[in-house]
Write an enzyme that holds these catalytic residues in place. Sequence first.
Site, short mmCIF file in Angstrom:
data_model
loop_
_atom_site.label_atom_id
_atom_site.label_comp_id
_atom_site.label_asym_id
_atom_site.label_seq_id
_atom_site.Cartn_x
_atom_site.Cartn_y
_atom_site.Cartn_z
N THR A 199 16.42 -8.45 4.98
CA THR A 199 16.31 -7.08 4.49
C THR A 199 17.48 -6.69 3.60
O THR A 199 17.44 -5.64 2.97
CB THR A 199 16.24 -6.09 5.68
OG1 THR A 199 17.44 -6.23 6.45
CG2 THR A 199 15.04 -6.39 6.57
N LYS A 200 18.53 -7.52 3.57
CA LYS A 200 19.72 -7.24 2.77
C LYS A 200 20.11 -8.48 1.98
O LYS A 200 19.71 -9.60 2.31
CB LYS A 200 20.88 -6.80 3.67
CG LYS A 200 20.61 -5.49 4.41
CD LYS A 200 21.82 -5.11 5.27
CE LYS A 200 21.57 -3.80 6.00
NZ LYS A 200 22.71 -3.43 6.86
N HIS A 222 0.85 -1.19 0.00
CA HIS A 222 0.00 0.00 0.00
C HIS A 222 0.89 1.24 0.00
O HIS A 222 2.04 1.19 0.44
CB HIS A 222 -0.91 0.02 1.23
CG HIS A 222 -1.78 -1.17 1.35
ND1 HIS A 222 -2.91 -1.35 0.58
CD2 HIS A 222 -1.70 -2.27 2.15
CE1 HIS A 222 -3.49 -2.50 0.90
NE2 HIS A 222 -2.77 -3.08 1.84
#
Length: 219
Positions: A194-195, A129
């Site tokens: 996240t990496k 979103h």
Amino acid sequence: MLFLQKTIAKLLNSKLVLNNPYLNIGAIKSKINELKIKKCIEQVTIGEKSKFYEQAEVINLQKNCEKICIGKNSHIRGGLQVFEQNGKINIGDFCYVGENTKIWSALSIEIGNQVLISHNVNIHDNISHPLHSDMRFKDYKRILGIENYEPKTFDLNSKKITIKDKAWIGFNSIILKGVTIGEGAIVGAGSVVTKDVPDWTIVAGNPAKIIREIPENER
């Protein structure tokens, strides 16, 4: 579709049906599962000997089979979704997608060959979103069908995800946008990635960190 499935399931488990000697419950459930699997297959491009199971779900909002491509000998029990804005999912040969796993694309998710993805995994190349609260509320109203907006006006901050050959994603893991999972890498259960993950390494934790490299004799 989900409401219809729940209604049918409730009916099948009711006393009216279960106590009826003239109904073959097994045959009815089997037919329903066949229809669910057929609906999945109709929305994708699928290779030889690949298979969808009754737990699988496909939501192809672009209604273009080339936006979800599955190679040969791959088995899908989870959910695949491409957004109206954009999105493409490519899954290679001899892959597995576990039950309740959700792979959602608004840009591109590339999954190589021999990749094992366990159950309850989330792989999203976008934030689903808009960040701005007013735009997010407009998008929510669009999804509910209350107001009509062009989906492409909403920025979902999408970034491509790549999962290379022979990777293994443990259950309950989350793979976030823009990440590359290296060849043969292992993501431990419950990790939040996240990496980028280098080739032939094991990562775990939230956020996921390198635990160790995988030596040649373990590859």
